[in-house]
Write a protein that holds these residues in place. Structure first.
Motif, short mmCIF file in Angstrom:
data_model
loop_
_atom_site.label_atom_id
_atom_site.label_comp_id
_atom_site.label_asym_id
_atom_site.label_seq_id
_atom_site.Cartn_x
_atom_site.Cartn_y
_atom_site.Cartn_z
N SER A 283 16.85 28.39 28.20
CA SER A 283 17.04 29.57 29.04
C SER A 283 18.23 30.37 28.53
CB SER A 283 17.29 29.15 30.50
OG SER A 283 17.55 30.27 31.31
N LEU A 284 18.02 31.66 28.34
CA LEU A 284 19.08 32.57 27.91
C LEU A 284 18.85 33.88 28.65
CD1 LEU A 284 21.39 33.70 26.21
CD2 LEU A 284 19.77 33.99 24.32
N ALA A 285 19.74 34.25 29.56
CA ALA A 285 19.42 35.36 30.44
C ALA A 285 20.64 36.18 30.84
CB ALA A 285 18.73 34.86 31.70
N THR A 286 20.45 37.48 30.82
CA THR A 286 21.30 38.43 31.52
C THR A 286 20.53 39.72 31.61
OG1 THR A 286 23.53 39.40 31.70
CG2 THR A 286 22.52 39.38 29.51
N GLU A 287 20.87 40.53 32.58
CA GLU A 287 20.26 41.85 32.76
C GLU A 287 21.27 42.89 32.30
OE1 GLU A 287 17.79 43.60 36.43
OE2 GLU A 287 19.93 43.36 36.86
N THR A 288 20.86 43.77 31.40
CA THR A 288 21.81 44.70 30.78
C THR A 288 21.70 46.09 31.36
OG1 THR A 288 21.75 43.45 28.71
CG2 THR A 288 22.56 45.72 28.61
N ASN A 289 22.80 46.54 31.94
CA ASN A 289 22.95 47.94 32.36
C ASN A 289 23.63 48.66 31.20
OD1 ASN A 289 23.96 50.39 33.39
ND2 ASN A 289 24.10 49.56 35.46
N LEU B 165 10.33 29.21 27.94
CA LEU B 165 11.62 29.90 27.98
C LEU B 165 11.78 30.62 29.31
CD1 LEU B 165 11.65 31.55 24.43
CD2 LEU B 165 12.85 29.47 25.13
N SER B 166 12.98 30.53 29.86
CA SER B 166 13.37 31.29 31.04
C SER B 166 14.39 32.33 30.58
CB SER B 166 13.97 30.37 32.11
OG SER B 166 14.55 31.12 33.15
N MET B 167 14.00 33.60 30.66
CA MET B 167 14.91 34.68 30.27
C MET B 167 14.85 35.76 31.36
SD MET B 167 14.27 34.81 26.11
CE MET B 167 15.84 35.64 25.78
N HIS B 168 15.60 36.83 31.15
CA HIS B 168 15.56 37.88 32.16
C HIS B 168 14.49 38.91 31.89
CE1 HIS B 168 16.42 41.51 34.39
NE2 HIS B 168 17.00 40.72 35.29
N GLY B 169 14.41 39.38 30.67
CA GLY B 169 13.44 40.41 30.33
C GLY B 169 14.06 41.77 30.10
N ALA B 170 15.34 41.93 30.47
CA ALA B 170 16.02 43.21 30.26
C ALA B 170 17.37 43.00 29.60
CB ALA B 170 16.19 43.97 31.58
N GLU C 117 9.00 32.93 31.36
CA GLU C 117 9.19 33.37 32.74
C GLU C 117 10.32 34.38 32.77
OE1 GLU C 117 9.83 31.69 37.28
OE2 GLU C 117 10.69 30.55 35.62
N ILE C 118 10.07 35.54 33.40
CA ILE C 118 11.07 36.60 33.42
C ILE C 118 11.15 37.25 34.80
CG2 ILE C 118 11.11 37.19 30.97
CD1 ILE C 118 9.04 39.37 31.53
N ASP C 119 12.24 37.95 35.00
CA ASP C 119 12.49 38.77 36.17
C ASP C 119 11.55 39.98 36.11
OD1 ASP C 119 13.93 40.88 37.79
OD2 ASP C 119 15.45 39.31 37.95
#
Length: 488
Positions: free
Chosen positions: A7-13, A101-106, A136-138
């Motif tokens: 899993s590697l995740a963050t949402e980027t603004n 994989l579990s990630m955010h998608g953005a 799997e993503i947000d």
């Protein structure tokens, strides 16, 4: 069967003033044993996958699981180091039958508009064409061609607030296990809705839409249906709303159903919820005859990359002389440290908020009493424990209550106040810095919930976002982005 998961995740603004670096990831989750009992949103999927795989007698290899609170683009070296760590462990685990994989998608990093697509393409190059690769993503994702090309199956959470992460992880496991065992042959097709909006699933018409979407699954060869809401504040060429359908080997059916769902959503666009202005929302709260009224400071949501220290609603409330009102959560580690040093009961002059940049407004100077201190405070989103760091409850004259903490996070649950001893039932108004994830926790205690169109880092006006990497051919920026096709 042998499964690798990570899993590697963050949402980027893209427009946030806060860079995403090592401190962001290591503050929340950074583990290669997350499935063995770690807390947090991005430990839930790998935990479910391990349990299910071991129940089937599969061998499980676990790579890095990490998550950073949404902010600006990830520092290039940080992303590449974490990505390569996961890829190195995957290479060492070969051969594998399934990768989940579990990630955010953005997630966007310096030099990478599409971290998920980059990761999936590299995973596919390692495992070859026959292995099953699931993601799997947000739903607040950029559903890119690179992601769709490299993955066997992609599933988005269906609910907003995201209270169904475990359920969607289970769905993805079953879908990928069936594919690996030769029971199905998943194919995916998406449809560009050419819309930019927020789709709050507890409310109609989106509630019924999601229910109809879910009812399609398992019928007539349809394996999975997702709505990719899109994350409007990510400057990505594919930013926007897309429907996604996975079928058992029938590409035409997948494309047809994705288009039909997209067209149905398009017809609903004028029925989607709109938010009152900050002043209009405060007027409604003041006029209420039942309490507490919960107000959402939409644009200062740390979960969307905002600083979580804006003062616009606080200043407006003070100017109106409102009493019996609480605000949370303001992010200010320095202020929290000062209050802890002073101790509970101390009376101090404090400068609240407005410290990160122009999107935070001007700081507010108040004399406050330290009413409560909580070390390593926790609140919940569904069943996921979300750390707050250290937190303090401050009270200003007139019954103005402010919760400040050390770990930047949005307000998910009344626990953010209650862990300090603040009883929300005694208040008239509670202002939460969140866009929607607060709803599941706060709706049961609220007489009314009002989402405010506040100023800040993620204002809910999708026509003014200064994109540099996508065109303006989306609603509401363009009234009819399908016009040219209709004339052709």
């Amino acid at each position: 069967m042998k499964m690798f998961m990570a899993s590697l995740a963050t949402e980027t603004n893209s427009f946030s003033p806060i860079p995403t670096g090592w401190s962001g990831f290591k503050e929340h989750l950074y583990s290669k044993t997350a499935s063995r009992g770690e807390a947090g949103l991005y430990a839930t999927a790998v935990t479910a996958w391990r349990n299910m795989a071991e129940d089937k007698g599969w061998e499980v290899v676990e790579g890095l699981a990490t998550y950073a609170q949404p902010a600006g683009p990830t520092v290039r070296a940080v992303y590449e180091t974490m990505r390569d760590d996961i890829l190195s462990d995957l290479t060492a685990a070969m051969p594998v039958d399934v990768v989940l994989l579990s990630m955010h998608g953005a997630m966007i990093a310096e030099g990478y508009d599409d971290c998920e697509g980059d990761m999936l393409q590299r995973v596919r190059a390692i495992v070859g064409p026959d292995a099953v690769v699931g993601l799997e993503i947000d739903p607040h994702c950029h559903l890119t061609e690179e992601m769709l090309e490299a993955a066997t199956a992609i599933i988005c959470y269906k609910e907003y607030p995201h209270i169904d992460i475990t359920e969607r992880a289970v769905d993805l496991f079953h879908l990928c296990a069936d594919a690996a065992e030769g029971k199905t042959r998943p194919v995916m097709r998406d449809y560009d809705c050419r819309m930019m909006a927020m789709y709050h699933t507890p409310f109609e018409p989106v509630r019924g839409y999601v229910d109809r979407m879910s009812a399609m699954e398992g019928q007539g060869g349809i394996l999975s249906v997702s709505l990719a809401h899109g994350f409007p504040w990510g400057d990505n060429p594919r930013v926007g709303t897309r429907t996604l359908v996975i079928t058992d080997g029938d590409t035409e059916l997948a494309a047809t159903r994705a288009r039909e769902l997209g067209e149905e959503l398009w017809e609903m666009r004028h029925d989607l919820r709109s938010f009152p202005s900050m002043e209009a929302g405060l007027d409604r709260a003041v006029a209420a005859n039942a309490y507490p009224v919960v107000l959402a400071d939409f644009a200062d949501n740390a979960g969307g990359g905002a600083p979580s220290d804006s003062t616009f609603v606080l200043r407006a409330a003070l100017d109106r002389g409102l009493t019996d009102i609480a605000f949370g959560i303001f992010w200010d580690p320095v202020l929290v440290g000062m209050c802890i040093d002073a101790g509970e009961g101390a009376v101090l002059p404090m400068r609240i908020g407005g410290k990160i940049g122009p999107m935070s407004g001007d700081p507010v100077d108040l004399t406050v009493r330290v009413r409560g201190i909580a070390r390593d405070a926790v609140q919940h989103l569904g069943t996921a424990a979300m750390g707050m760091g250290d937190a303090v409850w401050l009270e200003a004259p007139g019954g103005v209550h402010i919760v400040v903490n050390t770990q930047r996070t949005q307000c998910f649950h009344p626990e953010a106040f209650e862990c300090l001893g603040l009883d929300l039932s005694t208040l008239k108004i509670v202002v939460v810095k969140s866009s929607q994830h607060f709803y599941d926790g706060f709706a049961p205690i609220a007489s009314e919930v009002i989402h405010l169109a506040t100023p800040g880092a993620i204002p809910p006006d999708y026509s003014i976002i200064p994109y540099t990497k996508r065109d303006d051919n989306f609603w509401p920026k363009t009234e009819n982005p399908f016009k040219d096709e209709a004339l052709a």
